[in-house]
Design a protein around this motif. Structure first.
Motif, PDB file in Angstrom:
ATOM      1  N   GLU A   1       0.836  -1.206   0.000  1.00 19.82           N
ATOM      2  CA  GLU A   1       0.000   0.000   0.000  1.00 19.82           C
ATOM      3  C   GLU A   1       0.874   1.261   0.000  1.00 19.82           C
ATOM      4  N   ILE A   2       1.959   1.212   0.746  1.00 17.81           N
ATOM      5  CA  ILE A   2       2.880   2.352   0.792  1.00 17.81           C
ATOM      6  C   ILE A   2       3.522   2.547  -0.572  1.00 17.81           C
ATOM      7  N   ALA A   3       3.965   1.453  -1.169  1.00 21.17           N
ATOM      8  CA  ALA A   3       4.607   1.516  -2.490  1.00 21.17           C
ATOM      9  C   ALA A   3       3.657   2.125  -3.509  1.00 21.17           C
ATOM     10  N   GLU A   4       2.409   1.690  -3.481  1.00 20.98           N
ATOM     11  CA  GLU A   4       1.415   2.190  -4.417  1.00 20.98           C
ATOM     12  C   GLU A   4       1.138   3.680  -4.187  1.00 20.98           C
ATOM     13  N   GLU A   5       0.959   4.055  -2.928  1.00 18.65           N
ATOM     14  CA  GLU A   5       0.649   5.446  -2.610  1.00 18.65           C
ATOM     15  C   GLU A   5       1.797   6.395  -2.961  1.00 18.65           C
ATOM     16  N   LEU A   6       3.034   5.961  -2.675  1.00 15.46           N
ATOM     17  CA  LEU A   6       4.195   6.818  -2.935  1.00 15.46           C
ATOM     18  C   LEU A   6       4.760   6.634  -4.335  1.00 15.46           C
ATOM     19  N   ASN A   7       4.188   5.673  -5.067  1.00 20.02           N
ATOM     20  CA  ASN A   7       4.610   5.396  -6.438  1.00 20.02           C
ATOM     21  C   ASN A   7       6.100   5.057  -6.518  1.00 20.02           C
ATOM     22  N   ILE A   8       6.531   4.158  -5.623  1.00 25.41           N
ATOM     23  CA  ILE A   8       7.909   3.679  -5.619  1.00 25.41           C
ATOM     24  C   ILE A   8       7.880   2.155  -5.525  1.00 25.41           C
ATOM     25  N   PRO A   9       8.959   1.478  -5.956  1.00 26.49           N
ATOM     26  CA  PRO A   9       8.976   0.018  -5.910  1.00 26.49           C
ATOM     27  C   PRO A   9       8.876  -0.524  -4.480  1.00 26.49           C
ATOM     28  N   LEU A  10       8.323  -1.724  -4.360  1.00 23.99           N
ATOM     29  CA  LEU A  10       8.143  -2.376  -3.067  1.00 23.99           C
ATOM     30  C   LEU A  10       9.478  -2.538  -2.339  1.00 23.99           C
ATOM     31  N   GLY A  11      10.512  -2.948  -3.045  1.00 25.08           N
ATOM     32  CA  GLY A  11      11.839  -3.120  -2.441  1.00 25.08           C
ATOM     33  C   GLY A  11      12.379  -1.820  -1.878  1.00 25.08           C
ATOM     34  N   THR A  12      12.113  -0.718  -2.557  1.00 28.80           N
ATOM     35  CA  THR A  12      12.557   0.593  -2.088  1.00 28.80           C
ATOM     36  C   THR A  12      11.857   0.954  -0.783  1.00 28.80           C
ATOM     37  N   VAL A  13      10.559   0.642  -0.705  1.00 23.66           N
ATOM     38  CA  VAL A  13       9.804   0.905   0.528  1.00 23.66           C
ATOM     39  C   VAL A  13      10.433   0.143   1.687  1.00 23.66           C
ATOM     40  N   LYS A  14      10.690  -1.145   1.472  1.00 25.90           N
ATOM     41  CA  LYS A  14      11.266  -1.978   2.534  1.00 25.90           C
ATOM     42  C   LYS A  14      12.632  -1.447   2.957  1.00 25.90           C
ATOM     43  N   THR A  15      13.448  -1.063   1.979  1.00 28.15           N
ATOM     44  CA  THR A  15      14.784  -0.552   2.282  1.00 28.15           C
ATOM     45  C   THR A  15      14.702   0.747   3.077  1.00 28.15           C
ATOM     46  N   ARG A  16      13.838   1.651   2.664  1.00 34.34           N
ATOM     47  CA  ARG A  16      13.722   2.946   3.350  1.00 34.34           C
ATOM     48  C   ARG A  16      13.208   2.776   4.781  1.00 34.34           C
TER      49      ARG A  16
END
Length: 177
Positions: free
Chosen positions: A136-151
């Motif tokens: 949901e975060i990845a979709e909302e921020l329009n960034i890849p799922l892996g990037t969300v997890k890393t951040r």
């Protein structure tokens, strides 16, 4: 069966999987997550499928096992830990009154530490903290799922380093040294 053909066949069963998942979870969002996990596992372990056998049955088995494993994991996480130490009302009230004052200072330190984070790390972390799922975060921020997890991971590490003093104090107070 070629991998792409199998993947397409797996996706054709999505509607049946959703109905089956809903029987397990009784919640549409959890059912959708279970279907997604099932499809991902089926694609990941496609070499274990025997061509000519019942694909839907194989997918149902994966879903059932995925649900059971997640249920067990959640049950272990929610298990209550009992202690044999008896706490007197004096100890409890003393602990509660000291925590009120300390809690305010701790929250101020946490807010300062969060303010020091770059927005690219703090925004996904705060969303996750509020209960949003990674996808949901990845979709909302329009960034890849892996990037969300890393951040989120980086934000945790930075906060942990900045709040190290509090961590030590709470371990000592809890008798964990």
């Amino acid at each position: 069966m070629k991998n792409l053909t199998l993947n397409a066949e797996i996706c054709k069963h999505q509607n049946c999987l959703e109905a089956f998942a809903l029987k397990f979870t009784k919640n549409i969002e959890d059912a959708n997550d279970l279907v997604q996990d099932t499809i991902i596992r089926a694609i990941r372990y496609h070499e274990m499928y025997k061509e000519g056998t019942n694909l839907r049955g194989w997918l149902y088995t994966i879903m059932r096992n995925t649900f059971i494993n997640q249920y067990r994991k959640d049950a272990r996480r929610g298990a209550v830990v009992e202690t044999s130490a008896d706490l007197s009302s004096y100890q409890l009230s003393n602990s509660a009154t000291s925590n009120l004052g300390e809690g305010k200072f701790v929250m101020e330190d946490i807010n300062r530490a969060l303010a020091k984070l770059e927005p690219e790390h703090s925004l996904p972390f705060l969303k996750y903290f509020e209960g949003y799922k990674y996808n949901e975060i990845a979709e909302e921020l329009n960034i890849p799922l892996g990037t969300v997890k890393t951040r989120i991971h980086i934000a945790r590490q930075l906060l942990k380093a900045q709040l190290k003093e509090h961590s030590k104090r709470f371990r000592v107070a809890a008798g964990q040294n």
